[in-house]
Design an enzyme around this catalytic site. Structure first.
Site, PDB file in Angstrom:
ATOM      1  N   GLU A   4      51.721 -58.470  23.661  1.00  0.00           N
ATOM      2  CA  GLU A   4      51.639 -56.923  23.103  1.00  0.00           C
ATOM      3  C   GLU A   4      53.100 -56.460  22.521  1.00  0.00           C
ATOM      4  O   GLU A   4      53.079 -56.102  21.383  1.00  0.00           O
ATOM      5  CB  GLU A   4      51.292 -56.142  24.057  1.00  0.00           C
ATOM      6  CG  GLU A   4      49.663 -55.992  24.425  1.00  0.00           C
ATOM      7  CD  GLU A   4      48.527 -56.072  23.564  1.00  0.00           C
ATOM      8  OE1 GLU A   4      49.020 -55.696  22.180  1.00  0.00           O
ATOM      9  OE2 GLU A   4      47.417 -56.260  23.673  1.00  0.00           O
ATOM     10  N   ARG A  34      53.542 -56.150  18.245  1.00  0.00           N
ATOM     11  CA  ARG A  34      53.567 -54.784  17.756  1.00  0.00           C
ATOM     12  C   ARG A  34      54.989 -54.459  17.663  1.00  0.00           C
ATOM     13  O   ARG A  34      55.338 -53.932  16.524  1.00  0.00           O
ATOM     14  CB  ARG A  34      52.923 -53.706  18.680  1.00  0.00           C
ATOM     15  CG  ARG A  34      51.470 -54.046  19.320  1.00  0.00           C
ATOM     16  CD  ARG A  34      50.836 -53.104  20.003  1.00  0.00           C
ATOM     17  NE  ARG A  34      49.739 -53.446  20.769  1.00  0.00           N
ATOM     18  CZ  ARG A  34      48.558 -52.689  20.644  1.00  0.00           C
ATOM     19  NH1 ARG A  34      48.659 -51.366  20.231  1.00  0.00           N
ATOM     20  NH2 ARG A  34      47.356 -53.059  21.351  1.00  0.00           N
ATOM     21  N   ASP A  73      40.867 -65.417  20.331  1.00  0.00           N
ATOM     22  CA  ASP A  73      40.956 -65.212  18.983  1.00  0.00           C
ATOM     23  C   ASP A  73      42.163 -65.798  18.243  1.00  0.00           C
ATOM     24  O   ASP A  73      42.129 -66.701  17.435  1.00  0.00           O
ATOM     25  CB  ASP A  73      40.725 -63.699  18.687  1.00  0.00           C
ATOM     26  CG  ASP A  73      41.512 -62.822  19.487  1.00  0.00           C
ATOM     27  OD1 ASP A  73      42.241 -63.215  20.287  1.00  0.00           O
ATOM     28  OD2 ASP A  73      41.383 -61.556  19.378  1.00  0.00           O
ATOM     29  N   THR A 101      49.404 -61.058  13.812  1.00  0.00           N
ATOM     30  CA  THR A 101      48.101 -60.692  14.247  1.00  0.00           C
ATOM     31  C   THR A 101      47.784 -59.022  14.265  1.00  0.00           C
ATOM     32  O   THR A 101      46.981 -58.414  14.716  1.00  0.00           O
ATOM     33  CB  THR A 101      47.847 -61.118  15.689  1.00  0.00           C
ATOM     34  OG1 THR A 101      46.317 -61.245  15.783  1.00  0.00           O
ATOM     35  CG2 THR A 101      48.679 -60.906  16.745  1.00  0.00           C
TER      36      THR A 101
END
Length: 632
Positions: free
Chosen positions: A221, A225, A365, A618
């Site tokens: 994460e 991000r 994914d 992503t």
């Protein structure tokens, strides 16, 4: 799956048949039927008899003559690849060989209908039959971003996320001000100088202290991000994006210095692991790392770090970021797979996959997404194995996971929770809706379809994958249309022939697919996710079909109607199947970083962040493609 793929090949039926060469037999036959030989010889019975006798004799020679009686023919047969004992005219099964190879089919071209549709879309690029002014739609998305930012700035500045109903902030991602960094490049792309200045100033003043002093963060994460956001902000603020890049905020080096400092803290997840697979968590203040409580890492998480670390190595000249992150994919190349598909868990201690659960949704994914994107990022390098792994995985998805719903035939991607030999589950996460965009990107490499067709860059497999992408995008949109709010649930199930699923529909009885889509009570929430609009953006850029803008506009209107909070911000929803929906009091960082960014780009000029020059990580942070001269 024994049946053929549940989608058609209508867009490749036009195959330039008039340019095909006729076979020799067909040519002889047509000449016999149309030439003067026919006209003269068939005037008398004797002539007709001689023609028939000649044709019969020729057929007899072809069908009966073998090469076994002649050693030279036997040698020829061996030389052209036949086995011992086979004759020249028949194969091992006794079937007659073809003497003349069929000429290769010409590369696919646009059909006349596609050319007409393309011309219509060009003439109506800003306004189409619905009357939408896409520039105005884009400005409404920009206004939504400003409204979301104003709520965050007023009530949660410096926190990771806004709770818009409670009007306060919360740290759920390690306390690095994730919304600020995630939203920054969106503000740059939109040209909102005030937000760029506010976010950039906070990063310059507060982020270094947070990186050095905060506690536990998740490697994945934080990378996608915060690290990704800083790198993209550096690129855009340096003016490399173009004339519209914002010049407000601190010097670009501030973003790069923070990115390097953060990456240096995160590297311990790689270096302290006993295998090529990194640990999942890092403690920033003491630069330590440890696995998740169950000891496992998500396959998607460990394989979705490479775009960011590769780009940082390129910017800084330090190869360690690339070396540590790429060894993950190099190791995964060696692991056993199920027709290119992999389980969703991997053990950082052993470096082996754990369990048999296969899905393209959560925890699986972005493994598939980064195979193609990391290859695209480093075109000309020696990373062809990534492209090979991607192609193999797409074949596996089509063979093992793609199905059609009943009664109306929506194409969807299910799961194999118990592995290759277990029962198929017709469950599809909203997260899977990234796949249409990835398939389209993999097919054309970001090039507009018309150009790719004109330059003969697409194979029939590429066109097949692009067709699947369009079918899946429609399914994702119908997951929105089937609900009372027009917003998709987190998870949907699909009716299949002979296999019913418990649960009800989405509440919109006017939807054609209300009986195809099942939404269970625990799955009815909406988190403001971006995957569907991401795919709509990519498909519009590649196909230039205006329906993707139409679909995106309906989704944006539903967000505006049901998730907007008057005091500032937008909120996730508890249940999309009821009116009015209850708000969850949470605005995820990706609503500003991804959802609104993709919608803004969907309604805007195709020259902004072109897909053949950038890959989006992503978390929707654009990273420039590095053109590397091939060493082969």
């Amino acid at each position: 799956m024994s049946k053929s793929l549940p989608y058609s090949m209508k867009d490749v039926q036009y195959d330039n048949a008039k340019f095909r060469r006729r076979s020799l037999l067909k040519g002889i036959t047509q000449n016999l039927l149309t030439s003067n030989v026919k006209n003269e010889c068939t005037k008398c019975s004797t002539g007709r008899f001689l023609v028939l006798l000649m044709m019969g004799g020729l057929a007899y020679v072809i069908l009966t003559h073998t090469s076994t009686t002649t050693s030279s023919l036997h040698g020829i047969a061996k030389n052209i690849g036949t086995e011992e004992g086979n004759n020249f005219f028949t194969d091992r099964n006794g079937k007659f060989r073809k003497f003349w190879r069929k000429p290769p089919r010409l590369p696919p071209r646009l059909s006349p209908d596609e050319i007409i549709a393309r011309n219509n879309s060009i003439h109506n690029s800003h306004k189409i039959e619905s009357g939408h002014d896409w520039k105005a739609c884009q400005q409404k998305v920009k206004a939504a971003f400003i409204h979301a930012w104003s709520g965050y700035r007023t009530y949660a500045m410096g926190y990771d996320e806004l709770m818009p109903e409670s009007r306060r902030g919360v740290d759920g991602l390690g306390g690095l001000g994730a919304t600020i960094v995630d939203a920054l490049d969106t503000a740059m792309i939109m040209g909102i100088d005030e937000v760029v200045y506010e976010a950039g100033s906070w990063i310059e003043k507060h982020l270094p202290e947070r990186i050095n002093g905060r506690g536990q963060v998740n490697l994945f994460e934080t990378t996608i991000r915060v690290l990704g956001g800083l790198l993209s902000a550096y690129h855009l603020s340096a003016g490399e994006h173009g004339a519209n890049a914002s010049t407000k905020g601190p010097e670009p080096r501030v973003y790069l210095e923070n990115a390097r400092n953060l990456a240096d803290h995160l590297l311990v997840a790689f270096t302290l692991s006993p295998s090529a697979i990194p640990f999942s968590d890092v403690v920033l203040h003491d630069r330590s790392s440890h696995p998740a409580p169950d000891g496992l890492s998500s396959t998607a998480e460990v394989s979705t770090l490479q775009l960011e670390f590769n780009y940082l190595s390129s910017l800084t000249g330090n190869p360690n970021y690339t070396l540590e992150s790429m060894k993950v994919l190099e190791h995964m190349k060696t692991l056993p797979k199920f027709k290119g598909l992999v389980p969703i868990y991997i053990d950082p201690h052993s470096g082996e996959f754990n369990g048999e659960n296969i899905r393209i949704g959560s925890r699986g994914d972005s493994y598939y997404e980064y195979l193609i994107k990391v290859w695209l990022q480093n075109q000309g390098s020696n990373l062809t194995y990534l492209h090979d792994m991607y192609k193999e995985s797409v074949k596996g998805i089509k063979e093992l996971l793609v199905r059609k719903s009943t009664p109306n035939g929506l194409v969807f991607v299910g799961e194999l929770p118990y592995g290759l030999h277990g029962a198929f589950s017709p469950k599809m996460d909203h997260l899977v809706c990234f796949l249409p965009g990835t398939l389209a990107l993999g097919a054309t490499k970001g090039i507009v379809k018309e150009k790719a067709m004109r330059e003969s860059l697409l194979s029939f497999e590429d066109l097949e994958n692009l067709k699947l992408a369009e079918d899946l995008a429609k399914t994702c949109v119908e997951m929105y249309s089937a609900t009372s709010t027009g917003l998709a649930p987190e998870i949907a199930y699909f009716n299949m022939e002979g296999k019913g699923e418990g649960g009800s529909g989405g509440g919109n009885r006017n939807s054609k697919y209300v009986d195809d889509i099942i939404i269970k009570p625990a799955d009815r929430h909406n988190l403001l996710r971006p995957e569907t609009v991401e795919s709509l953006f990519v498909l519009f850029r590649i196909t230039e079909d205006p329906k993707y803008r139409e679909w995106g506009w309906k989704i944006f209107q539903a967000f505006e109607k049901y998730t907007k909070v008057d005091s500032g911000g937008y909120s996730s929803l508890d249940d999309v199947t009821v009116l009015p929906p209850r708000k969850r009091d949470k605005m995820e960082t990706f609503f500003l970083g991804e959802t609104l960014k993709y919608l803004y780009l969907l309604f805007g000029d195709g020259n902004a962040i072109p897909l053949d020059e950038y890959v989006f990580n992503t978390e929707a942070h654009p990273i420039p493609i590095q053109r590397i001269a091939s060493t082969k």
